[in-house]
Design an enzyme around this catalytic site. Structure first.
Site, PDB file in Angstrom:
ATOM      1  N   ASP A  56       0.848  -1.256  -0.152  1.00 26.84           N
ATOM      2  CA  ASP A  56       0.203  -0.015   0.042  1.00 26.84           C
ATOM      3  C   ASP A  56       0.753   1.404   0.022  1.00 26.84           C
ATOM      4  OD1 ASP A  56       0.963  -0.251   2.599  1.00 26.84           O
ATOM      5  OD2 ASP A  56      -1.073  -0.349   3.542  1.00 26.84           O
ATOM      6  N   SER A  57       2.291   0.911   0.003  1.00 27.65           N
ATOM      7  CA  SER A  57       3.023   2.037  -0.377  1.00 27.65           C
ATOM      8  C   SER A  57       2.855   2.790  -1.512  1.00 27.65           C
ATOM      9  CB  SER A  57       4.459   1.799  -0.019  1.00 27.65           C
ATOM     10  OG  SER A  57       4.518   0.553  -0.630  1.00 27.65           O
ATOM     11  N   ASP A  63      -0.565  -6.210  -0.229  1.00 27.32           N
ATOM     12  CA  ASP A  63      -1.238  -5.399   0.961  1.00 27.32           C
ATOM     13  C   ASP A  63      -2.977  -5.276   0.961  1.00 27.32           C
ATOM     14  OD1 ASP A  63       0.496  -4.804   3.086  1.00 27.32           O
ATOM     15  OD2 ASP A  63       1.303  -3.327   1.795  1.00 27.32           O
ATOM     16  N   LYS A 109      -1.122  -9.563   2.995  1.00 28.98           N
ATOM     17  CA  LYS A 109      -0.367  -8.964   3.939  1.00 28.98           C
ATOM     18  C   LYS A 109      -1.456  -7.814   4.773  1.00 28.98           C
ATOM     19  CE  LYS A 109       2.894  -5.902   4.062  1.00 28.98           C
ATOM     20  NZ  LYS A 109       2.450  -4.680   5.076  1.00 28.98           N
ATOM     21  N   GLU A 111      -1.861  -5.315   8.109  1.00 33.87           N
ATOM     22  CA  GLU A 111      -1.251  -4.750   9.398  1.00 33.87           C
ATOM     23  C   GLU A 111      -1.851  -4.758  10.771  1.00 33.87           C
ATOM     24  OE1 GLU A 111      -0.617  -0.366   9.128  1.00 33.87           O
ATOM     25  OE2 GLU A 111       0.678  -0.693   7.117  1.00 33.87           O
ATOM     26  N   GLU A 132       8.572  -3.581  11.069  1.00 31.96           N
ATOM     27  CA  GLU A 132       8.865  -2.363  10.590  1.00 31.96           C
ATOM     28  C   GLU A 132       9.389  -1.219  11.608  1.00 31.96           C
ATOM     29  OE1 GLU A 132       7.506   1.282   7.406  1.00 31.96           O
ATOM     30  OE2 GLU A 132       6.403  -0.527   7.640  1.00 31.96           O
TER      31      GLU A 132
END
Length: 269
Positions: free
Chosen positions: A51-52, A90, A120, A122, A187
């Protein structure tokens, strides 16, 4: 109707089993077909459609702004460009937090529409139930703990994690493992904490600015090749692609203005 992914892609989730490679796992983010095609020949263990992309591709101010369709369109291109790679996608902010049912629906949609290998998401202990539900549905999940960009406002900005909340992050790692994730990204976690977690959990740890002792390393490709505006402390630049592109464009523009382009061999017969 979306194009079906290549049926020749090989699943390589066994690479994430502790000690199976006998070396560090290495992965990069990837957001498009052309880059994926290049990276597919670089012996990477995985590609992450992160999602970057919110910032580096779409120009949004934070990762929470990117939507599901925007990620899916990118991921489908990456899978077509690197059909034999292990590709993780993501889950964007807001597409899995509300309920187990929503999380499962989103994960399945991502896999079906892109042909990716895994998803993925978070969050540690607070998202363990979501991880478990997705895994039970048959979709492999990579966790993400420590600094979690989607919840940057709750974390109070970009801060190293583990200095005053090490116990919570350790519990997050355990929760992600117990929920059935095959690996976990850590991270911006202190090196000592990352080392401790890596030595004590059985799933692979992937570091993003988490020091030397994780089972693998992950970076945003734009940071690595010098295509990002900001310089990230934990991401050394191995090239300056922005300068290379600018130089090429300026030379071509000069040739056009001076009548040196096109040449005879640039004209179709």
């Amino acid at each position: 109707m979306s194009r079906k992914p290549s049926p020749t892609r090989r699943t390589r989730i066994h690479r994430f089993h502790k000690g199976s490679c006998g070396r560090k796992l290495v992965g990069l983010t990837c957001y498009d077909f052309s880059t994926a095609r290049v990276l597919s020949d670089c012996e990477l263990d995985f590609l992450l459609v992160g999602d970057s992309a919110s910032g580096v591709i779409y120009g949004y101010e934070n990762t929470g702004s990117v939507c599901l369709d925007e990620i899916i369109y990118l991921a489908a291109g990456v899978v077509r460009g690197a059909p034999n790679s292990f590709i993780i996608v993501d889950l964007p902010f807001g597409t899995y937090e509300k309920s187990d049912e929503l999380a499962v629906e989103t994960a399945i949609e991502v896999i079906k529409r892109t042909g990716a290998s895994a998803v993925k998401l978070e969050g540690g202990a607070r998202m363990a139930c979501r991880i478990s539900a997705i895994v039970r549905a048959g979709v492999p999940v990579m966790g993400h703990i420590g600094f979690t960009p989607q919840t940057i406002n709750a974390l109070g900005g970009y801060k190293i994690q583990g200095r005053d909340n090490a116990d919570l992050i350790y519990l997050d790692a355990q929760a992600v493992e117990q929920a059935g994730a095959f690996a976990v990204v850590m991270e911006m976690v202190t090196e000592d904490l990352a080392k401790t977690i890596t030595s004590e959990i059985k799933i692979a740890t992937i570091g993003v600015g988490a020091g030397r002792y994780t089972d693998g390393q992950l970076l945003v490709i734009n940071d690595l090749i010098g295509l990002s505006e900001k310089k990230i402390t934990f991401a050394p630049r191995y090239a300056s692609i922005d300068n290379t592109v600018a130089s090429c464009v300026k030379l071509w523009r000069k040739d056009v203005l001076e009548g040196n382009f096109p040449q005879k061999d640039h004209i179709p017969a």
